[in-house]
Enzyme design. Sequence first.
Site, PDB file in Angstrom:
ATOM      1  N   HIS A 176       0.840  -1.206   0.000  1.00 56.86           N
ATOM      2  CA  HIS A 176       0.000   0.000   0.000  1.00 56.86           C
ATOM      3  C   HIS A 176       0.874   1.254   0.000  1.00 56.86           C
ATOM      4  O   HIS A 176       0.612   2.211  -0.730  1.00 56.86           O
ATOM      5  CB  HIS A 176      -0.883   0.056   1.259  1.00 56.86           C
ATOM      6  N   ARG A 211      -1.773  -6.454  -8.397  1.00 56.64           N
ATOM      7  CA  ARG A 211      -0.601  -7.313  -8.200  1.00 56.64           C
ATOM      8  C   ARG A 211      -0.526  -8.275  -9.375  1.00 56.64           C
ATOM      9  O   ARG A 211       0.087  -7.985 -10.373  1.00 56.64           O
ATOM     10  CB  ARG A 211      -0.727  -8.048  -6.854  1.00 56.64           C
ATOM     11  N   SER A 213      -3.251  -7.650   2.985  1.00 57.54           N
ATOM     12  CA  SER A 213      -3.504  -7.495   4.424  1.00 57.54           C
ATOM     13  C   SER A 213      -3.961  -8.825   5.018  1.00 57.54           C
ATOM     14  O   SER A 213      -3.597  -9.190   6.130  1.00 57.54           O
ATOM     15  CB  SER A 213      -4.574  -6.433   4.656  1.00 57.54           C
TER      16      SER A 213
END
Length: 162
Positions: free
Chosen positions: A18, A90, A128
């Site tokens: 992030h 990603r 996360s």
Amino acid sequence: MTRRAIYPGSFDPLTNGHLDIIERSAKLFDEVVVAILLNFQKQPMFSVQERIEMIQAVVPYHNVRVDTFDGLLVHYALEQQAQVMVRGIRAISDYEYELQMALMNRRLEPTIETVFLMASEEYSYLSSRLIKEVFHLNGTITGLVPELVEQRMKEKSGGKSF
Ligand code: PNS
């Protein structure tokens, strides 16, 4: 005209991936608003207030601020007078979901563009969710999240250190 971008997400917690996207966005746009989604269904590890504080503490760019939003992202982006929404992608696997969101958002509000940015490849597998899983199973997350985030995670889990 001020070029303003929204970088939305749950950020539970903020990862180095992030942070990488925030840094790239801060260079591309005049202002970047990191927007934390309120009322995100899953049981979060950190409260929204804790997430705001951590992001503010670790982001060093003067043109980045942290805010929260509720409801439709495009409504929030309009309210903030932003022209762009930034999403990090990603692998190819992210693309399908992100494309769906971007096209739905465009249909809802054609004046706002979604811009996809790629984080550095060293963070291309981070999420996360994985960070929390590895942490809860006593794996090391050093170097994958900012030091402050790692410290706060350890505090949450009763001062455990690895
Ligand atoms: O990075 P995340 O946690 O997957 O973020 C997802 C987020 C917050 C960008 C997405 O869930 C969202 O925009 N929610 C707000 C509600 C909304 O606008 N839904 C329609 C999207 S097409």
